[in-house]
Design a protein around this motif. Structure first.
Motif, PDB file in Angstrom:
ATOM      1  N   ILE A  59      10.961 -14.988   3.231  1.00 17.44           N
ATOM      2  CA  ILE A  59      10.743 -15.356   4.636  1.00 17.44           C
ATOM      3  C   ILE A  59       9.284 -15.233   5.061  1.00 17.44           C
ATOM      4  O   ILE A  59       8.807 -15.973   5.904  1.00 17.44           O
ATOM      5  CB  ILE A  59      11.693 -14.553   5.549  1.00 17.44           C
ATOM      6  CG1 ILE A  59      11.835 -15.214   6.892  1.00 17.44           C
ATOM      7  CG2 ILE A  59      11.296 -13.120   5.664  1.00 17.44           C
ATOM      8  CD1 ILE A  59      13.022 -14.757   7.672  1.00 17.44           C
ATOM      9  N   CYS A  60       8.559 -14.271   4.464  1.00 16.59           N
ATOM     10  CA  CYS A  60       7.123 -14.140   4.747  1.00 16.59           C
ATOM     11  C   CYS A  60       6.452 -13.361   3.625  1.00 16.59           C
ATOM     12  O   CYS A  60       7.113 -12.804   2.759  1.00 16.59           O
ATOM     13  CB  CYS A  60       6.870 -13.490   6.108  1.00 16.59           C
ATOM     14  SG  CYS A  60       7.326 -11.760   6.243  1.00 16.59           S
ATOM     15  N   GLU A  61       5.115 -13.354   3.655  1.00 19.75           N
ATOM     16  CA  GLU A  61       4.333 -12.621   2.669  1.00 19.75           C
ATOM     17  C   GLU A  61       3.458 -11.602   3.379  1.00 19.75           C
ATOM     18  O   GLU A  61       2.829 -11.915   4.391  1.00 19.75           O
ATOM     19  CB  GLU A  61       3.450 -13.569   1.876  1.00 19.75           C
ATOM     20  CG  GLU A  61       4.222 -14.501   0.977  1.00 19.75           C
ATOM     21  CD  GLU A  61       3.325 -15.417   0.192  1.00 19.75           C
ATOM     22  OE1 GLU A  61       2.260 -14.968  -0.290  1.00 19.75           O
ATOM     23  OE2 GLU A  61       3.689 -16.600   0.072  1.00 19.75           O
ATOM     24  N   ALA A  62       3.433 -10.390   2.830  1.00 17.55           N
ATOM     25  CA  ALA A  62       2.600  -9.308   3.357  1.00 17.55           C
ATOM     26  C   ALA A  62       1.547  -8.958   2.312  1.00 17.55           C
ATOM     27  O   ALA A  62       1.836  -8.936   1.118  1.00 17.55           O
ATOM     28  CB  ALA A  62       3.455  -8.084   3.670  1.00 17.55           C
ATOM     29  N   VAL A  63       0.329  -8.684   2.781  1.00 18.80           N
ATOM     30  CA  VAL A  63      -0.783  -8.395   1.882  1.00 18.80           C
ATOM     31  C   VAL A  63      -1.432  -7.072   2.274  1.00 18.80           C
ATOM     32  O   VAL A  63      -1.664  -6.815   3.458  1.00 18.80           O
ATOM     33  CB  VAL A  63      -1.840  -9.524   1.957  1.00 18.80           C
ATOM     34  CG1 VAL A  63      -3.024  -9.232   1.056  1.00 18.80           C
ATOM     35  CG2 VAL A  63      -1.228 -10.862   1.611  1.00 18.80           C
ATOM     36  N   THR A  64      -1.695  -6.240   1.269  1.00 18.30           N
ATOM     37  CA  THR A  64      -2.471  -5.012   1.471  1.00 18.30           C
ATOM     38  C   THR A  64      -3.748  -5.153   0.657  1.00 18.30           C
ATOM     39  O   THR A  64      -3.951  -6.165  -0.013  1.00 18.30           O
ATOM     40  CB  THR A  64      -1.694  -3.770   0.995  1.00 18.30           C
ATOM     41  OG1 THR A  64      -1.579  -3.814  -0.425  1.00 18.30           O
ATOM     42  CG2 THR A  64      -0.313  -3.688   1.620  1.00 18.30           C
ATOM     43  N   ASP A  65      -4.588  -4.130   0.688  1.00 20.97           N
ATOM     44  CA  ASP A  65      -5.809  -4.199  -0.106  1.00 20.97           C
ATOM     45  C   ASP A  65      -5.526  -4.092  -1.605  1.00 20.97           C
ATOM     46  O   ASP A  65      -6.406  -4.344  -2.426  1.00 20.97           O
ATOM     47  CB  ASP A  65      -6.799  -3.113   0.330  1.00 20.97           C
ATOM     48  CG  ASP A  65      -6.235  -1.717   0.214  1.00 20.97           C
ATOM     49  OD1 ASP A  65      -5.000  -1.568   0.129  1.00 20.97           O
ATOM     50  OD2 ASP A  65      -7.024  -0.764   0.219  1.00 20.97           O
ATOM     51  N   LYS A  66      -4.291  -3.749  -1.982  1.00 27.19           N
ATOM     52  CA  LYS A  66      -3.947  -3.565  -3.387  1.00 27.19           C
ATOM     53  C   LYS A  66      -3.072  -4.673  -3.970  1.00 27.19           C
ATOM     54  O   LYS A  66      -3.124  -4.932  -5.161  1.00 27.19           O
ATOM     55  CB  LYS A  66      -3.244  -2.222  -3.583  1.00 27.19           C
ATOM     56  CG  LYS A  66      -4.126  -1.051  -3.215  1.00 27.19           C
ATOM     57  CD  LYS A  66      -3.440   0.253  -3.471  1.00 27.19           C
ATOM     58  CE  LYS A  66      -4.383   1.368  -3.051  1.00 27.19           C
ATOM     59  NZ  LYS A  66      -4.022   2.647  -3.579  1.00 27.19           N
ATOM     60  N   ALA A  67      -2.244  -5.306  -3.152  1.00 29.39           N
ATOM     61  CA  ALA A  67      -1.300  -6.290  -3.680  1.00 29.39           C
ATOM     62  C   ALA A  67      -0.709  -7.135  -2.560  1.00 29.39           C
ATOM     63  O   ALA A  67      -0.893  -6.846  -1.380  1.00 29.39           O
ATOM     64  CB  ALA A  67      -0.169  -5.574  -4.416  1.00 29.39           C
TER      65      ALA A  67
END
Length: 76
Positions: free
Chosen positions: A35-43
């Motif tokens: 449904i959506c994509e989440a991004v952190t500084d690692k992945a």
């Protein structure tokens, strides 16, 4: 109504940026659909629909940060 929650993404990660939504408000979604994509500084992580129904609301738009445990949107 089912809440779409930003899950725990790893130790020490408290927030993530929503990169994009794969569904629009009013569209039908199925259980387990990406449904959506989440991004952190690692992945980056794919968030799946926790239920089937219509995407009723998006609380955290693409480009905005959400908190782990926070409501990203709702499915009705």
């Amino acid at each position: 109504m089912t809440k779409i929650i930003l899950p725990e993404l790893g130790e020490g990660i408290t927030k993530a940026t929503i990169a994009c939504w794969h569904a629009k408000v009013g569209e039908d979604v199925v259980l387990g659909q990406e449904i959506c994509e989440a991004v952190t500084d690692k992945a980056s992580f794919v968030i799946e629909a926790p239920a089937a129904g219509k995407l009723k609301s998006i609380n955290v738009d693409g480009g905005q940060e959400g908190l782990v445990g926070g409501v990203l949107g709702t499915i009705e």
